[in-house]
Design a protein around this motif. Structure first.
Motif, PDB file in Angstrom:
ATOM      1  N   PRO A 135     -15.848  -3.481  -9.631  1.00  0.00           N
ATOM      2  CA  PRO A 135     -15.514  -4.222 -10.856  1.00  0.00           C
ATOM      3  C   PRO A 135     -14.249  -5.034 -10.654  1.00  0.00           C
ATOM      4  CG  PRO A 135     -14.737  -1.972 -11.034  1.00  0.00           C
ATOM      5  CD  PRO A 135     -15.481  -2.052  -9.722  1.00  0.00           C
ATOM      6  N   GLY A 136     -14.025  -5.988 -11.546  1.00  0.00           N
ATOM      7  CA  GLY A 136     -12.781  -6.733 -11.432  1.00  0.00           C
ATOM      8  C   GLY A 136     -12.751  -7.983 -12.274  1.00  0.00           C
ATOM      9  N   TRP A 137     -11.939  -8.938 -11.834  1.00  0.00           N
ATOM     10  CA  TRP A 137     -11.633 -10.125 -12.615  1.00  0.00           C
ATOM     11  C   TRP A 137     -11.778 -11.376 -11.747  1.00  0.00           C
ATOM     12  CZ3 TRP A 137      -9.123  -5.618 -12.230  1.00  0.00           C
ATOM     13  CH2 TRP A 137      -8.912  -4.872 -13.406  1.00  0.00           C
ATOM     14  N   ALA A 138     -12.056 -12.488 -12.399  1.00  0.00           N
ATOM     15  CA  ALA A 138     -12.072 -13.786 -11.732  1.00  0.00           C
ATOM     16  C   ALA A 138     -11.153 -14.718 -12.512  1.00  0.00           C
ATOM     17  CB  ALA A 138     -13.484 -14.353 -11.666  1.00  0.00           C
ATOM     18  N   LEU A 139     -10.139 -15.239 -11.848  1.00  0.00           N
ATOM     19  CA  LEU A 139      -9.206 -16.163 -12.476  1.00  0.00           C
ATOM     20  C   LEU A 139      -9.754 -17.584 -12.359  1.00  0.00           C
ATOM     21  CD1 LEU A 139      -6.515 -17.030 -13.728  1.00  0.00           C
ATOM     22  CD2 LEU A 139      -5.512 -16.965 -11.425  1.00  0.00           C
ATOM     23  N   GLU A 140     -10.089 -18.184 -13.495  1.00  0.00           N
ATOM     24  CA  GLU A 140     -10.599 -19.553 -13.564  1.00  0.00           C
ATOM     25  C   GLU A 140     -11.638 -19.823 -12.471  1.00  0.00           C
ATOM     26  OE1 GLU A 140     -10.416 -22.107 -15.507  1.00  0.00           O
ATOM     27  OE2 GLU A 140      -8.867 -21.536 -16.963  1.00  0.00           O
ATOM     28  N   PRO A 141     -12.766 -19.089 -12.485  1.00  0.00           N
ATOM     29  CA  PRO A 141     -13.791 -19.295 -11.460  1.00  0.00           C
ATOM     30  C   PRO A 141     -14.349 -20.710 -11.489  1.00  0.00           C
ATOM     31  CG  PRO A 141     -14.652 -17.984 -13.289  1.00  0.00           C
ATOM     32  CD  PRO A 141     -13.182 -18.106 -13.505  1.00  0.00           C
ATOM     33  N   VAL A 142     -14.741 -21.203 -10.327  1.00  0.00           N
ATOM     34  CA  VAL A 142     -15.215 -22.579 -10.195  1.00  0.00           C
ATOM     35  C   VAL A 142     -16.475 -22.574  -9.337  1.00  0.00           C
ATOM     36  CG1 VAL A 142     -13.738 -22.973  -8.175  1.00  0.00           C
ATOM     37  CG2 VAL A 142     -14.513 -24.918  -9.532  1.00  0.00           C
ATOM     38  N   SER A 143     -17.377 -23.485  -9.590  1.00  0.00           N
ATOM     39  CA  SER A 143     -18.612 -23.571  -8.817  1.00  0.00           C
ATOM     40  C   SER A 143     -18.348 -24.182  -7.445  1.00  0.00           C
ATOM     41  CB  SER A 143     -19.652 -24.416  -9.561  1.00  0.00           C
ATOM     42  OG  SER A 143     -19.274 -25.781  -9.557  1.00  0.00           O
ATOM     43  N   GLY A 144     -19.224 -23.865  -6.506  1.00  0.00           N
ATOM     44  CA  GLY A 144     -19.115 -24.456  -5.180  1.00  0.00           C
ATOM     45  C   GLY A 144     -19.305 -25.960  -5.214  1.00  0.00           C
ATOM     46  N   ALA A 145     -20.208 -26.427  -6.073  1.00  0.00           N
ATOM     47  CA  ALA A 145     -20.456 -27.871  -6.177  1.00  0.00           C
ATOM     48  C   ALA A 145     -19.194 -28.613  -6.603  1.00  0.00           C
ATOM     49  CB  ALA A 145     -21.586 -28.133  -7.166  1.00  0.00           C
ATOM     50  N   ALA A 146     -18.429 -28.029  -7.521  1.00  0.00           N
ATOM     51  CA  ALA A 146     -17.190 -28.675  -7.975  1.00  0.00           C
ATOM     52  C   ALA A 146     -16.166 -28.746  -6.846  1.00  0.00           C
ATOM     53  CB  ALA A 146     -16.612 -27.923  -9.166  1.00  0.00           C
ATOM     54  N   PHE A 171      -9.872  -1.055   2.878  1.00  0.00           N
ATOM     55  CA  PHE A 171      -8.676  -0.746   2.095  1.00  0.00           C
ATOM     56  C   PHE A 171      -8.960   0.199   0.932  1.00  0.00           C
ATOM     57  CE2 PHE A 171      -7.494  -4.963   3.927  1.00  0.00           C
ATOM     58  CZ  PHE A 171      -6.398  -4.526   4.668  1.00  0.00           C
ATOM     59  N   ALA A 172     -10.205   0.672   0.842  1.00  0.00           N
ATOM     60  CA  ALA A 172     -10.596   1.592  -0.235  1.00  0.00           C
ATOM     61  C   ALA A 172     -10.237   1.019  -1.601  1.00  0.00           C
ATOM     62  CB  ALA A 172      -9.955   2.962  -0.038  1.00  0.00           C
ATOM     63  N   ALA A 173     -10.561  -0.253  -1.794  1.00  0.00           N
ATOM     64  CA  ALA A 173     -10.234  -0.924  -3.051  1.00  0.00           C
ATOM     65  C   ALA A 173     -11.008  -0.315  -4.211  1.00  0.00           C
ATOM     66  CB  ALA A 173     -10.542  -2.420  -2.943  1.00  0.00           C
ATOM     67  N   SER A 174     -10.360  -0.273  -5.358  1.00  0.00           N
ATOM     68  CA  SER A 174     -11.033   0.213  -6.558  1.00  0.00           C
ATOM     69  C   SER A 174     -11.436  -0.937  -7.478  1.00  0.00           C
ATOM     70  CB  SER A 174     -10.110   1.166  -7.330  1.00  0.00           C
ATOM     71  OG  SER A 174      -8.902   0.512  -7.709  1.00  0.00           O
ATOM     72  N   HIS A 175     -10.756  -2.098  -7.317  1.00  0.00           N
ATOM     73  CA  HIS A 175     -11.014  -3.261  -8.153  1.00  0.00           C
ATOM     74  C   HIS A 175     -10.818  -4.525  -7.326  1.00  0.00           C
ATOM     75  CE1 HIS A 175     -10.026  -0.099 -11.058  1.00  0.00           C
ATOM     76  NE2 HIS A 175     -10.721  -0.775 -11.948  1.00  0.00           N
ATOM     77  N   VAL A 176     -11.276  -5.640  -7.879  1.00  0.00           N
ATOM     78  CA  VAL A 176     -11.167  -6.940  -7.207  1.00  0.00           C
ATOM     79  C   VAL A 176     -10.587  -7.962  -8.176  1.00  0.00           C
ATOM     80  CG1 VAL A 176     -12.441  -8.839  -6.113  1.00  0.00           C
ATOM     81  CG2 VAL A 176     -13.152  -6.453  -5.722  1.00  0.00           C
ATOM     82  N   LEU A 177      -9.682  -8.791  -7.665  1.00  0.00           N
ATOM     83  CA  LEU A 177      -9.245  -9.986  -8.373  1.00  0.00           C
ATOM     84  C   LEU A 177      -9.617 -11.181  -7.507  1.00  0.00           C
ATOM     85  CD1 LEU A 177      -7.711 -11.710 -10.455  1.00  0.00           C
ATOM     86  CD2 LEU A 177      -5.608 -11.229  -9.149  1.00  0.00           C
ATOM     87  N   ALA A 178     -10.551 -12.000  -7.965  1.00  0.00           N
ATOM     88  CA  ALA A 178     -10.941 -13.208  -7.247  1.00  0.00           C
ATOM     89  C   ALA A 178     -10.291 -14.408  -7.930  1.00  0.00           C
ATOM     90  CB  ALA A 178     -12.456 -13.360  -7.235  1.00  0.00           C
ATOM     91  N   VAL A 179      -9.740 -15.301  -7.134  1.00  0.00           N
ATOM     92  CA  VAL A 179      -9.022 -16.455  -7.666  1.00  0.00           C
ATOM     93  C   VAL A 179      -9.822 -17.733  -7.389  1.00  0.00           C
ATOM     94  CG1 VAL A 179      -6.857 -17.745  -7.627  1.00  0.00           C
ATOM     95  CG2 VAL A 179      -6.836 -15.268  -7.238  1.00  0.00           C
ATOM     96  N   ASP A 239       0.841  -1.202   0.000  1.00  0.00           N
ATOM     97  CA  ASP A 239       0.000   0.000   0.000  1.00  0.00           C
ATOM     98  C   ASP A 239       0.872   1.248   0.000  1.00  0.00           C
ATOM     99  OD1 ASP A 239      -1.962   1.866   0.202  1.00  0.00           O
ATOM    100  OD2 ASP A 239      -2.725   1.220   2.150  1.00  0.00           O
ATOM    101  N   ARG A 240       0.869   1.918  -1.135  1.00  0.00           N
ATOM    102  CA  ARG A 240       1.602   3.181  -1.260  1.00  0.00           C
ATOM    103  C   ARG A 240       0.627   4.349  -1.485  1.00  0.00           C
ATOM    104  NH1 ARG A 240       6.673   1.049  -1.487  1.00  0.00           N
ATOM    105  NH2 ARG A 240       6.922  -0.927  -2.599  1.00  0.00           N
ATOM    106  N   ARG A 241      -0.622   4.123  -1.106  1.00  0.00           N
ATOM    107  CA  ARG A 241      -1.672   5.154  -1.184  1.00  0.00           C
ATOM    108  C   ARG A 241      -1.894   5.654  -2.602  1.00  0.00           C
ATOM    109  NH1 ARG A 241      -4.143   3.967   3.415  1.00  0.00           N
ATOM    110  NH2 ARG A 241      -2.633   3.856   5.127  1.00  0.00           N
ATOM    111  N   ARG A 242      -1.857   4.710  -3.544  1.00  0.00           N
ATOM    112  CA  ARG A 242      -2.055   5.080  -4.936  1.00  0.00           C
ATOM    113  C   ARG A 242      -3.519   4.972  -5.326  1.00  0.00           C
ATOM    114  NH1 ARG A 242       3.228   1.595  -6.687  1.00  0.00           N
ATOM    115  NH2 ARG A 242       2.111   0.146  -5.321  1.00  0.00           N
ATOM    116  N   ARG A 243      -3.824   5.469  -6.488  1.00  0.00           N
ATOM    117  CA  ARG A 243      -5.219   5.554  -6.948  1.00  0.00           C
ATOM    118  C   ARG A 243      -5.828   4.175  -7.202  1.00  0.00           C
ATOM    119  NH1 ARG A 243      -6.918   7.959 -12.861  1.00  0.00           N
ATOM    120  NH2 ARG A 243      -9.137   7.442 -12.771  1.00  0.00           N
ATOM    121  N   HIS A 244      -5.071   3.317  -7.851  1.00  0.00           N
ATOM    122  CA  HIS A 244      -5.591   1.999  -8.216  1.00  0.00           C
ATOM    123  C   HIS A 244      -5.229   0.994  -7.124  1.00  0.00           C
ATOM    124  CE1 HIS A 244      -6.675   3.720 -11.989  1.00  0.00           C
ATOM    125  NE2 HIS A 244      -5.421   3.921 -12.376  1.00  0.00           N
ATOM    126  N   ARG A 245      -6.281   0.306  -6.603  1.00  0.00           N
ATOM    127  CA  ARG A 245      -6.114  -0.523  -5.414  1.00  0.00           C
ATOM    128  C   ARG A 245      -6.928  -1.812  -5.606  1.00  0.00           C
ATOM    129  NH1 ARG A 245      -4.220   2.699  -1.385  1.00  0.00           N
ATOM    130  NH2 ARG A 245      -5.318   1.659   0.328  1.00  0.00           N
TER     131      ARG A 245
END
Length: 219
Positions: free
Chosen positions: A110-121, A90-98, A18-24
């Motif tokens: 807004p954000g991204w999901a890396l290879e999202p998987v269902s709970g059933a799987a 953390f005042a996040a501006s975006h999300v990356l879910a793995v 955390d360097r207090r930048r705009r994109h978080r």
């Protein structure tokens, strides 16, 4: 560095740059064993994002890692709520879910999901590992009976003490479509780290993942 953030059930830990930048970017980790297998990839991605001028935050899920909250008491709802609180703290501006993190994506951002998987799987894989281990001991455990037990009383799977709320939630949970852009393993190159038996590392994948995120933020 490690920072403490306040959740409703008590303070939790997060790895932060955390360097207090705009994109978080808030990084929602994969679930259960995949969390351990991909820890180095997440850390490498955070360092690469730092080079791109992007701050990042990887919070513990309540009941996991250094958390003092009981895992048995958690559900997908409590985890999603915790991630929403972390995003706000953390005042996040975006999300990356793995991977399974896509099931608890705080869709206020807004954000991204890396290879999202269902709970059933996820649940099916963990139950299968338990029944295979039982078979190797000369015992027999029925998959349907185990899941029914999990719904009513909870279930110990792969060393994780899952409560009935989490078992029931995993059965039907699917990644949210709103606000997520999917990243495929093929976008990163190399083998999927979550498939390895032990935690692994691939710096090239981390660099590529950070590049995708940085490009998406500034597009």
């Amino acid at each position: 560095m490690i920072e403490i953030w306040p959740n409703s059930g008590g303070d939790e830990f997060a790895a932060v740059i955390d360097r207090r930048r705009r994109h978080r970017v808030l990084i929602v980790p994969p679930l259960f064993a995949e969390m351990n297998r991909m820890r180095r990839l997440i850390a490498g991605t955070m360092r690469a994002l730092d080079v791109h001028g992007v701050d990042s935050f990887a919070p513990d899920l309540p009941g996991t890692n250094e958390s003092t909250a009981p895992l048995y008491a958690q559900s997908l709802h409590t985890w999603r709520t915790a991630m929403e609180r972390a995003a706000k703290h953390f005042a996040a501006s975006h999300v990356l879910a793995v991977r399974g993190g896509a099931l608890i994506f705080p869709n206020v951002l807004p954000g991204w999901a890396l290879e999202p998987v269902s709970g059933a799987a996820i649940l099916r894989q963990m139950v299968r590992a338990r029944t295979v281990a039982a078979r190797e001991r000369g015992d027999h455990e029925d998959t349907a009976a185990l899941i029914e037990l999990g719904r009513s009383e909870g279930l110990m799977l792969a060393g994780y003490d899952l409560g009935p709320g989490l078992v029931a939630g995993l059965e039907t949970a699917r990644p949210l479509d709103e606000g997520q852009r999917q990243i495929n393993q093929s976008d990163l190159g190399g083998a999927a780290l979550w498939l390895r038996a032990e935690p692994g590392d691939d710096p090239a994948q981390a660099l590529r993942l950070a590049q995708i995120i940085a490009d998406g933020i500034t597009a």
